[in-house]
Design a protein around this motif. Structure first.
Motif, PDB file in Angstrom:
ATOM      1  N   VAL A   1      -4.215  56.462  40.562  1.00 40.14           N
ATOM      2  CA  VAL A   1      -3.174  55.738  39.835  1.00 40.14           C
ATOM      3  C   VAL A   1      -1.792  56.246  40.230  1.00 40.14           C
ATOM      4  CG1 VAL A   1      -2.170  55.301  37.557  1.00 40.14           C
ATOM      5  CG2 VAL A   1      -4.658  55.125  37.884  1.00 40.14           C
ATOM      6  N   ARG A   2      -1.636  57.582  40.296  1.00 38.17           N
ATOM      7  CA  ARG A   2      -0.330  58.144  40.675  1.00 38.17           C
ATOM      8  C   ARG A   2       0.084  57.688  42.070  1.00 38.17           C
ATOM      9  NH1 ARG A   2      -1.920  62.693  37.478  1.00 38.17           N
ATOM     10  NH2 ARG A   2      -3.072  63.605  39.231  1.00 38.17           N
ATOM     11  N   ARG A   3      -0.867  57.663  43.000  1.00 40.27           N
ATOM     12  CA  ARG A   3      -0.542  57.216  44.362  1.00 40.27           C
ATOM     13  C   ARG A   3      -0.136  55.754  44.373  1.00 40.27           C
ATOM     14  NH1 ARG A   3      -5.098  60.404  45.756  1.00 40.27           N
ATOM     15  NH2 ARG A   3      -6.410  58.536  45.875  1.00 40.27           N
ATOM     16  N   ARG A   4      -0.856  54.942  43.606  1.00 39.04           N
ATOM     17  CA  ARG A   4      -0.532  53.510  43.564  1.00 39.04           C
ATOM     18  C   ARG A   4       0.840  53.273  42.934  1.00 39.04           C
ATOM     19  NH1 ARG A   4      -5.311  49.195  42.521  1.00 39.04           N
ATOM     20  NH2 ARG A   4      -6.895  50.008  43.951  1.00 39.04           N
ATOM     21  N   VAL A   5       1.141  53.996  41.869  1.00 38.85           N
ATOM     22  CA  VAL A   5       2.429  53.837  41.198  1.00 38.85           C
ATOM     23  C   VAL A   5       3.559  54.237  42.137  1.00 38.85           C
ATOM     24  CG1 VAL A   5       3.894  54.705  39.335  1.00 38.85           C
ATOM     25  CG2 VAL A   5       1.508  54.077  38.864  1.00 38.85           C
ATOM     26  N   ALA A   6       3.393  55.382  42.812  1.00 43.25           N
ATOM     27  CA  ALA A   6       4.431  55.842  43.732  1.00 43.25           C
ATOM     28  C   ALA A   6       4.646  54.837  44.863  1.00 43.25           C
ATOM     29  CB  ALA A   6       4.053  57.208  44.301  1.00 43.25           C
ATOM     30  N   ALA A   7       3.562  54.302  45.418  1.00 42.24           N
ATOM     31  CA  ALA A   7       3.677  53.348  46.517  1.00 42.24           C
ATOM     32  C   ALA A   7       4.319  52.046  46.048  1.00 42.24           C
ATOM     33  CB  ALA A   7       2.302  53.068  47.116  1.00 42.24           C
ATOM     34  N   ALA A   8       3.957  51.590  44.850  1.00 42.83           N
ATOM     35  CA  ALA A   8       4.501  50.340  44.327  1.00 42.83           C
ATOM     36  C   ALA A   8       5.991  50.463  44.051  1.00 42.83           C
ATOM     37  CB  ALA A   8       3.757  49.917  43.066  1.00 42.83           C
ATOM     38  N   LEU A   9       6.412  51.576  43.452  1.00 39.62           N
ATOM     39  CA  LEU A   9       7.834  51.770  43.170  1.00 39.62           C
ATOM     40  C   LEU A   9       8.631  51.916  44.471  1.00 39.62           C
ATOM     41  CD1 LEU A   9       7.712  54.142  40.057  1.00 39.62           C
ATOM     42  CD2 LEU A   9       8.436  51.745  40.127  1.00 39.62           C
ATOM     43  N   ALA A  10       8.050  52.581  45.461  1.00 36.96           N
ATOM     44  CA  ALA A  10       8.729  52.703  46.749  1.00 36.96           C
ATOM     45  C   ALA A  10       8.885  51.332  47.402  1.00 36.96           C
ATOM     46  CB  ALA A  10       7.952  53.643  47.670  1.00 36.96           C
ATOM     47  N   ALA A  11       7.881  50.467  47.245  1.00 34.63           N
ATOM     48  CA  ALA A  11       7.925  49.146  47.871  1.00 34.63           C
ATOM     49  C   ALA A  11       9.052  48.283  47.327  1.00 34.63           C
ATOM     50  CB  ALA A  11       6.588  48.435  47.679  1.00 34.63           C
TER      51      ALA A  11
ATOM     52  N   ALA B   1      11.822  54.205  43.891  1.00 31.08           N
ATOM     53  CA  ALA B   1      10.991  55.410  43.933  1.00 31.08           C
ATOM     54  C   ALA B   1      11.534  56.535  43.069  1.00 31.08           C
ATOM     55  CB  ALA B   1      10.856  55.884  45.379  1.00 31.08           C
ATOM     56  N   ASP B   2      12.829  56.537  42.794  1.00 29.14           N
ATOM     57  CA  ASP B   2      13.438  57.676  42.092  1.00 29.14           C
ATOM     58  C   ASP B   2      13.673  57.446  40.606  1.00 29.14           C
ATOM     59  OD1 ASP B   2      15.295  55.725  42.560  1.00 29.14           O
ATOM     60  OD2 ASP B   2      16.938  57.108  43.036  1.00 29.14           O
ATOM     61  N   ILE B   3      13.121  56.352  40.035  1.00 32.49           N
ATOM     62  CA  ILE B   3      13.402  56.095  38.615  1.00 32.49           C
ATOM     63  C   ILE B   3      12.137  56.015  37.762  1.00 32.49           C
ATOM     64  CG2 ILE B   3      15.526  54.871  39.240  1.00 32.49           C
ATOM     65  CD1 ILE B   3      14.097  52.302  38.220  1.00 32.49           C
ATOM     66  N   GLY B   4      11.064  56.641  38.217  1.00 30.06           N
ATOM     67  CA  GLY B   4       9.796  56.544  37.499  1.00 30.06           C
ATOM     68  C   GLY B   4       9.864  57.034  36.062  1.00 30.06           C
TER      69      GLY B   4
ATOM     70  N   ALA C   1      13.735  55.334  31.161  1.00 31.62           N
ATOM     71  CA  ALA C   1      13.316  54.431  30.083  1.00 31.62           C
ATOM     72  C   ALA C   1      13.516  52.988  30.508  1.00 31.62           C
ATOM     73  CB  ALA C   1      14.108  54.724  28.814  1.00 31.62           C
ATOM     74  N   VAL C   2      12.545  52.155  30.208  1.00 36.11           N
ATOM     75  CA  VAL C   2      12.608  50.757  30.622  1.00 36.11           C
ATOM     76  C   VAL C   2      13.825  50.057  30.030  1.00 36.11           C
ATOM     77  CG1 VAL C   2      11.457  48.519  30.360  1.00 36.11           C
ATOM     78  CG2 VAL C   2      10.136  50.533  31.059  1.00 36.11           C
ATOM     79  N   HIS C   3      14.162  50.387  28.783  1.00 41.55           N
ATOM     80  CA  HIS C   3      15.264  49.673  28.132  1.00 41.55           C
ATOM     81  C   HIS C   3      16.631  50.067  28.691  1.00 41.55           C
ATOM     82  CE1 HIS C   3      14.932  53.353  25.624  1.00 41.55           C
ATOM     83  NE2 HIS C   3      16.239  53.232  25.495  1.00 41.55           N
ATOM     84  N   HIS C   4      16.683  51.067  29.570  1.00 37.78           N
ATOM     85  CA  HIS C   4      17.943  51.443  30.210  1.00 37.78           C
ATOM     86  C   HIS C   4      18.152  50.749  31.553  1.00 37.78           C
ATOM     87  CE1 HIS C   4      18.207  55.489  27.828  1.00 37.78           C
ATOM     88  NE2 HIS C   4      18.662  54.458  27.135  1.00 37.78           N
ATOM     89  N   LEU C   5      17.203  49.919  31.972  1.00 38.19           N
ATOM     90  CA  LEU C   5      17.275  49.273  33.276  1.00 38.19           C
ATOM     91  C   LEU C   5      18.136  48.017  33.229  1.00 38.19           C
ATOM     92  CD1 LEU C   5      13.516  49.442  34.335  1.00 38.19           C
ATOM     93  CD2 LEU C   5      15.330  51.077  34.873  1.00 38.19           C
ATOM     94  N   SER C   6      18.713  47.673  34.371  1.00 39.26           N
ATOM     95  CA  SER C   6      19.392  46.387  34.499  1.00 39.26           C
ATOM     96  C   SER C   6      18.349  45.280  34.600  1.00 39.26           C
ATOM     97  CB  SER C   6      20.270  46.374  35.750  1.00 39.26           C
ATOM     98  OG  SER C   6      19.461  46.358  36.919  1.00 39.26           O
ATOM     99  N   PHE C   7      18.807  44.037  34.455  1.00 38.73           N
ATOM    100  CA  PHE C   7      17.892  42.898  34.535  1.00 38.73           C
ATOM    101  C   PHE C   7      17.193  42.871  35.891  1.00 38.73           C
ATOM    102  CE2 PHE C   7      16.761  38.431  35.153  1.00 38.73           C
ATOM    103  CZ  PHE C   7      16.188  38.115  33.934  1.00 38.73           C
ATOM    104  N   GLY C   8      17.963  43.089  36.956  1.00 37.82           N
ATOM    105  CA  GLY C   8      17.374  43.077  38.292  1.00 37.82           C
ATOM    106  C   GLY C   8      16.365  44.186  38.490  1.00 37.82           C
ATOM    107  N   GLN C   9      16.649  45.379  37.944  1.00 42.00           N
ATOM    108  CA  GLN C   9      15.694  46.477  38.039  1.00 42.00           C
ATOM    109  C   GLN C   9      14.418  46.158  37.263  1.00 42.00           C
ATOM    110  OE1 GLN C   9      18.360  49.564  36.601  1.00 42.00           O
ATOM    111  NE2 GLN C   9      18.415  50.536  38.617  1.00 42.00           N
TER     112      GLN C   9
END
Length: 292
Positions: free
Chosen positions: A122-132, A136-139, A142-150
């Motif tokens: 799971v950790r490998r998949r999450v890291a690869a998906a966020l990098a894609a 990669a650096d915002i794992g 908090a979700v509610h701090h993200l912009s709409f695009g993020q």
């Protein structure tokens, strides 16, 4: 000419669906999505695009007709739906409908954990998906701090962590500024380059003509036309019947071709491609310098 059966990844065969209030969401809808293809689904609001996506992912079950994936009718039992959703990923138009965990990494890990995968996988998949998706650096953010695009990109990452074969995106450009749209399309182009099949819905006929390999037109719960994107200049009648205009580049190209300024063929699929067809202006000759 119909595609060979082995090339068809997702198939709707006369699928019908009525909502509890009696309104028809789909009305005998038939549609084929080919393996490895890039598809745009066009249609006015209420034409059935979102309903079709929810059937493709097994969120809705048809009242008539058949949905097939990789040649097999969808199994609506729990194991069958789990298998389907691991192979067909759906990204909603509004990311707030899809994000519910406290942190980005938790949200992206939800699907793989539900597949019963071990923690390291799971950790490998999450890291690869966020990098894609370039996050990669915002794992831990908090979700509610993200912009709409993020948030949109996190939704895509959550789907990618399931390692699907087919990615469905409902109006992915909605709410994004031009820079965010460009980032998103770069991600989609990269995924398609890796062999992923993509089907997205959009109101933007100019974008669909420029980006897609195949175009499908929805109206009143049915797919009324499916064709290679290069045929769009000859499909004005189908577009008009669905309340859609021709891409702006098509009449502009026709006007310039009629004046002999550009060749009549090939048909350019973007303004940049049309500009490239224009003859280059002659460069002014340099006047030789003379010394008195």
């Amino acid at each position: 000419m119909s595609a060979p059966p082995n090339d068809i990844l997702l198939q709707f065969d006369r699928v019908a669906y009525r909502y509890p209030d009696g309104n028809a969401g789909l009305d005998g809808c038939s549609l084929d999505i080919l393996r490895g293809s890039r598809n745009a689904l066009l249609g006015a609001n209420g034409s059935g695009k979102t309903t079709l996506f929810q059937h493709a992912n097994g969120l809705l079950r048809p009242s008539g007709g058949t949905v097939r994936y990789a040649g097999q009718a969808v199994d609506y039992g729990r194991p069958g739906l789990r298998e389907l959703r691991s192979r067909v990923g759906l990204v909603f138009q509004n990311p707030d409908r899809q994000l519910f965990s406290a942190s980005v990494a938790e949200d992206v890990s939800f699907g793989p954990l539900n597949l019963g995968l071990d923690d390291d996988t799971v950790r490998r998949r999450v890291a690869a998906a966020l990098a894609a998706v370039g996050l990669a650096d915002i794992g831990e953010r908090a979700v509610h701090h993200l912009s709409f695009g993020q948030k949109k990109r996190v939704c895509i990452a959550g789907v990618l962590a399931m390692q699907p074969e087919l990615l469905l995106l409902d109006e992915p450009k909605a709410g994004l500024d031009p820079a965010m749209q460009a980032d998103l399309l770069a991600i989609l182009d990269d995924l398609h380059g890796q062999g992923m099949s993509i089907l997205l819905s959009t109101h933007d006929v100019d974008f669909a003509y420029r980006w897609a390999e195949h175009i499908h037109i929805m109206a009143a719960g049915r797919c009324v036309a499916s064709f290679p994107a290069g045929e769009l200049p000859h499909r004005a009648a189908e577009l008009a019947a669905a309340g859609l205009p021709l891409p702006a580049v098509i009449p502009l190209h026709a006007r310039l071709a009629a004046q002999g300024l550009v060749p009549a063929t090939p048909f350019p699929r973007s303004t940049d491609a049309l500009l490239a067809m224009l003859p280059k202006a002659p460069q002014p000759k340099e006047t030789p310098c003379t010394i008195a």
